[in-house]
Design an enzyme around this catalytic site. Structure first.
Site, PDB file in Angstrom:
ATOM      1  N   ASN A  95       0.874  -1.167   0.000  1.00 47.15           N
ATOM      2  CA  ASN A  95       0.000   0.000   0.000  1.00 47.15           C
ATOM      3  C   ASN A  95       0.916   1.223   0.000  1.00 47.15           C
ATOM      4  O   ASN A  95       1.434   1.626   1.035  1.00 47.15           O
ATOM      5  CB  ASN A  95      -0.882  -0.035   1.255  1.00 47.15           C
ATOM      6  CG  ASN A  95      -1.761   1.187   1.390  1.00 47.15           C
ATOM      7  OD1 ASN A  95      -1.704   2.105   0.562  1.00 47.15           O
ATOM      8  ND2 ASN A  95      -2.564   1.222   2.434  1.00 47.15           N
ATOM      9  N   ARG A 127      -2.660  -2.057  -3.341  1.00 43.77           N
ATOM     10  CA  ARG A 127      -3.789  -1.148  -3.212  1.00 43.77           C
ATOM     11  C   ARG A 127      -3.563  -0.042  -4.238  1.00 43.77           C
ATOM     12  O   ARG A 127      -2.533   0.628  -4.206  1.00 43.77           O
ATOM     13  CB  ARG A 127      -3.824  -0.556  -1.816  1.00 43.77           C
ATOM     14  CG  ARG A 127      -4.929   0.432  -1.630  1.00 43.77           C
ATOM     15  CD  ARG A 127      -4.861   1.064  -0.270  1.00 43.77           C
ATOM     16  NE  ARG A 127      -5.964   1.999  -0.110  1.00 43.77           N
ATOM     17  CZ  ARG A 127      -6.098   2.786   0.945  1.00 43.77           C
ATOM     18  NH1 ARG A 127      -5.222   2.753   1.908  1.00 43.77           N
ATOM     19  NH2 ARG A 127      -7.111   3.610   1.011  1.00 43.77           N
ATOM     20  N   HIS A 133     -11.828   4.467  -0.402  1.00 42.41           N
ATOM     21  CA  HIS A 133     -11.801   3.575   0.771  1.00 42.41           C
ATOM     22  C   HIS A 133     -12.547   2.262   0.491  1.00 42.41           C
ATOM     23  O   HIS A 133     -13.050   1.605   1.402  1.00 42.41           O
ATOM     24  CB  HIS A 133     -12.404   4.241   2.032  1.00 42.41           C
ATOM     25  CG  HIS A 133     -11.555   5.352   2.571  1.00 42.41           C
ATOM     26  ND1 HIS A 133     -12.062   6.553   2.995  1.00 42.41           N
ATOM     27  CD2 HIS A 133     -10.224   5.445   2.733  1.00 42.41           C
ATOM     28  CE1 HIS A 133     -11.080   7.331   3.402  1.00 42.41           C
ATOM     29  NE2 HIS A 133      -9.942   6.683   3.242  1.00 42.41           N
ATOM     30  N   GLY A 162      -7.618   9.791   6.494  1.00 46.23           N
ATOM     31  CA  GLY A 162      -8.613  10.027   5.445  1.00 46.23           C
ATOM     32  C   GLY A 162      -9.922   9.479   5.984  1.00 46.23           C
ATOM     33  O   GLY A 162      -9.919   8.439   6.640  1.00 46.23           O
ATOM     34  N   ARG A 201      -7.267  17.216   5.237  1.00 47.90           N
ATOM     35  CA  ARG A 201      -8.093  17.594   4.077  1.00 47.90           C
ATOM     36  C   ARG A 201      -9.388  18.247   4.551  1.00 47.90           C
ATOM     37  O   ARG A 201      -9.941  17.870   5.570  1.00 47.90           O
ATOM     38  CB  ARG A 201      -8.422  16.356   3.240  1.00 47.90           C
ATOM     39  CG  ARG A 201      -7.242  15.837   2.461  1.00 47.90           C
ATOM     40  CD  ARG A 201      -7.566  14.513   1.790  1.00 47.90           C
ATOM     41  NE  ARG A 201      -6.864  13.408   2.421  1.00 47.90           N
ATOM     42  CZ  ARG A 201      -7.119  12.127   2.221  1.00 47.90           C
ATOM     43  NH1 ARG A 201      -8.077  11.777   1.386  1.00 47.90           N
ATOM     44  NH2 ARG A 201      -6.435  11.206   2.839  1.00 47.90           N
ATOM     45  N   MET A 235      -5.926  13.005  15.736  1.00 44.46           N
ATOM     46  CA  MET A 235      -7.048  13.065  16.669  1.00 44.46           C
ATOM     47  C   MET A 235      -6.617  12.803  18.109  1.00 44.46           C
ATOM     48  O   MET A 235      -7.087  13.448  19.049  1.00 44.46           O
ATOM     49  CB  MET A 235      -8.112  12.047  16.231  1.00 44.46           C
ATOM     50  CG  MET A 235      -9.368  12.058  17.044  1.00 44.46           C
ATOM     51  SD  MET A 235     -10.215  13.670  17.046  1.00 44.46           S
ATOM     52  CE  MET A 235     -11.138  13.598  15.525  1.00 44.46           C
ATOM     53  N   GLY A 237      -8.622   4.151  12.165  1.00 42.32           N
ATOM     54  CA  GLY A 237      -7.932   4.621  13.380  1.00 42.32           C
ATOM     55  C   GLY A 237      -8.804   5.375  14.368  1.00 42.32           C
ATOM     56  O   GLY A 237      -8.824   5.052  15.562  1.00 42.32           O
ATOM     57  N   GLU A 250     -12.192   3.197  15.264  1.00 42.39           N
ATOM     58  CA  GLU A 250     -11.968   2.031  16.117  1.00 42.39           C
ATOM     59  C   GLU A 250     -11.533   2.411  17.531  1.00 42.39           C
ATOM     60  O   GLU A 250     -11.695   1.625  18.458  1.00 42.39           O
ATOM     61  CB  GLU A 250     -10.878   1.131  15.498  1.00 42.39           C
ATOM     62  CG  GLU A 250     -11.318   0.447  14.227  1.00 42.39           C
ATOM     63  CD  GLU A 250     -10.148  -0.141  13.436  1.00 42.39           C
ATOM     64  OE1 GLU A 250      -9.126  -0.505  14.036  1.00 42.39           O
ATOM     65  OE2 GLU A 250     -10.268  -0.212  12.197  1.00 42.39           O
ATOM     66  N   GLU A 307      -7.738  -3.844   5.274  1.00 40.96           N
ATOM     67  CA  GLU A 307      -7.680  -3.673   3.815  1.00 40.96           C
ATOM     68  C   GLU A 307      -6.711  -4.661   3.172  1.00 40.96           C
ATOM     69  O   GLU A 307      -6.938  -5.149   2.067  1.00 40.96           O
ATOM     70  CB  GLU A 307      -7.269  -2.228   3.491  1.00 40.96           C
ATOM     71  CG  GLU A 307      -8.353  -1.231   3.852  1.00 40.96           C
ATOM     72  CD  GLU A 307      -7.819   0.168   4.109  1.00 40.96           C
ATOM     73  OE1 GLU A 307      -6.976   0.325   5.021  1.00 40.96           O
ATOM     74  OE2 GLU A 307      -8.240   1.103   3.420  1.00 40.96           O
TER      75      GLU A 307
HETATM   76  P1  AMP Z   1      -5.663   5.753  10.242  1.00 41.73           P
HETATM   77  O1  AMP Z   1      -5.476   6.727   9.110  1.00 41.73           O
HETATM   78  O2  AMP Z   1      -6.807   4.811  10.033  1.00 41.73           O
HETATM   79  O3  AMP Z   1      -4.385   5.056  10.629  1.00 41.73           O
HETATM   80  O4  AMP Z   1      -6.075   6.631  11.535  1.00 41.73           O
HETATM   81  C1  AMP Z   1      -5.224   7.588  12.086  1.00 41.73           C
HETATM   82  C2  AMP Z   1      -6.007   8.439  13.068  1.00 41.73           C
HETATM   83  O5  AMP Z   1      -6.495   7.606  14.133  1.00 41.73           O
HETATM   84  C3  AMP Z   1      -5.177   9.540  13.735  1.00 41.73           C
HETATM   85  O6  AMP Z   1      -5.904  10.762  13.757  1.00 41.73           O
HETATM   86  C4  AMP Z   1      -5.017   9.014  15.148  1.00 41.73           C
HETATM   87  O7  AMP Z   1      -4.868  10.042  16.105  1.00 41.73           O
HETATM   88  C5  AMP Z   1      -6.324   8.298  15.350  1.00 41.73           C
HETATM   89  N1  AMP Z   1      -6.249   7.413  16.504  1.00 41.73           N
HETATM   90  C6  AMP Z   1      -5.528   6.279  16.644  1.00 41.73           C
HETATM   91  N2  AMP Z   1      -5.660   5.797  17.909  1.00 41.73           N
HETATM   92  C7  AMP Z   1      -6.484   6.656  18.573  1.00 41.73           C
HETATM   93  C8  AMP Z   1      -7.006   6.709  19.896  1.00 41.73           C
HETATM   94  N3  AMP Z   1      -6.710   5.788  20.815  1.00 41.73           N
HETATM   95  N4  AMP Z   1      -7.820   7.748  20.225  1.00 41.73           N
HETATM   96  C9  AMP Z   1      -8.132   8.690  19.319  1.00 41.73           C
HETATM   97  N5  AMP Z   1      -7.678   8.684  18.051  1.00 41.73           N
HETATM   98  C10 AMP Z   1      -6.861   7.691  17.685  1.00 41.73           C
END
Ligand code: AMP
Length: 393
Positions: free
Chosen positions: A9, A94, A182, A213, A242, A285, A329, A332, A380
């Protein structure tokens, strides 16, 4: 024949990889890893399925400013050492954009590669990296079949109306339509929904893929009916960097009143907006949730306000909602975001159980909720590995 599948990916600043047992491509990979920081100082890391970190060996120091193709070329000998005696049977990629024609995983040939290159203008920030990864494998392992799995394919089941912009027909005809993205994540969630919902899996389900994203997909019969992202991965929900849906008049203002050119506007909308732009602190986040700054809270509130609004906008396409699934992220892991979004949906009868939500339980809806609310981790890579198996057999 048994062996392994490699999934790749290739994103704008990272290449994520996973190695799957070819007899068991639907579950956890044997090894998962990435090269992050591409474009600056690349950093390699990898773990076995039990969480144990693997030795980087020669990849412990990678040249600054190396490009994707070079780094993947350097990754191949490390990967080969991990396969051991198991043969590499296929590499699955991907690929962000499959245009209107690629509606399923596809074995890559020179002609397919040309067609993928023709789609670069539709995803200029992502597609070139996917193509670089394909070229790197073709150079290093020319005899291994390569398979492209598209983020857009899952949405090609949508009705024409869901895919149209209200633009002159000639633009529609040349491919300016809502593609949606996605798709590999949605495909995975759709594939496991029966485990969580039984016969209701074919009902009206909205999946919220909330990560760096973010987008949402409304499904019926586990197929995409409508989605929040459109022509590019910029539309719909507010994201890490974004902006999400934006009045196109803002773009005209940036050009006409502020004299910004296309490259400057692209950087503003793709890299400086979203959570980062609104908070002025971070695109992450988790960082924002631990901040005391009012701007951080405003960014989180806006993220959730707009997510709830986007969800409401998808409802007419499926006529209501039986289940809401949070994934990726943020989806979940962030109990706060799930709670704030669901609070804005209480008029729909959606309610969550705070204790279950705080524990990231699978089912977080309250007993009296009109729709089930679930937290399902996405996978994915498993979708890509399965496609390798299916195409090879
Ligand atoms: P991804 O692009 O799916 O890897 O998601 C990344 C995002 O998930 C980032 O903004 C992270 O801060 C958020 N994230 C991961 N773990 C946590 C958590 N325990 N609490 C809040 N946000 C999280």
């Amino acid at each position: 024949m048994s062996g392994v599948f490699l999934t790749l990916n290739a994103g704008s600043s990272s290449v994520k990889f996973a190695i799957f047992d070819s007899n068991d491509p639907s579950t956890t990979p044997q090894i998962r890893g990435k090269i992050a920081g591409i474009g600056g100082t690349p950093v390699f890391s990898a773990r076995k399925s039990n969480g144990v970190a693997l030795d980087a060996g020669a990849l412990s120091s990678l040249d600054v400013l190396s490009d994707h193709e070079t780094l993947i070329g350097q990754l191949l000998p490390w990967l080969a050492a991990q396969y051991g005696k198991q043969p590499l049977l296929a590499v699955g990629h991907r690929v962000v954009h499959g245009g209107q024609n690629f509606t399923a995983p596809t074995l890559i040939s020179p002609i397919v590669l040309q067609q993928l290159e023709a789609l670069v203008p539709l995803a200029p920030l992502h597609q070139p990296h996917n193509i670089a990864a394909i070229r790197a494998i073709a150079k290093g392992q020319p005899d291994i079949p390569q398979i492209a799995c598209f983020d857009t394919s899952f949405h090609r089941s949508q009705d024409r109306l869901a895919q149209l912009f209200a633009l002159p027909r000639a633009l529609t005809d040349e491919g300016v339509i809502r593609y949606g993205f996605h798709g590999l994540s949605y495909d995975y969630i759709a594939s496991v929904l029966p485990e969580y919902l039984g016969e209701h899996a074919s009902g009206r389900v909205i999946v919220a893929h909330l990560g760096n994203g973010s987008s949402m997909c409304a499904m019926k019969d586990r197929q995409s009916v409508s989605t929040s992202m459109g022509f590019t991965a910029l539309d719909g929900l507010m994201m890490g960097r974004r902006c999400g849906a934006l009045d196109p008049g803002v773009v005209l203002y940036l050009m006409q009143a502020k004299g910004m050119d296309a490259a400057e506007i692209e950087t503003l909308l793709y890299r400086k907006s979203g959570l980062l732009g609104v908070s002025g602190i971070s695109n992450d986040m988790q960082v924002l949730q631990t901040s005391d700054a009012p701007q951080a809270h405003e960014a989180i509130d806006l993220f959730c306000f707009r997510a709830a609004g986007n969800l409401a906008g998808l409802l007419p396409s499926i006529g209501g909602i039986d289940a809401l699934v949070f994934t990726a992220g943020i989806g979940e892991n962030s109990a706060l975001v799930r709670k704030l979004i669901c609070q804005r949906l209480d008029w729909l009868g959606i309610a969550i159980d705070d204790a279950e939500n705080n524990e990231n339980a699978i089912t977080i809806s309250a007993q009296h909720s009109t729709a089930k609310v679930l937290v399902i981790p996405t996978n994915e890579e498993a979708v890509v590995a399965r496609a390798c198996r299916d195409l090879l057999t």
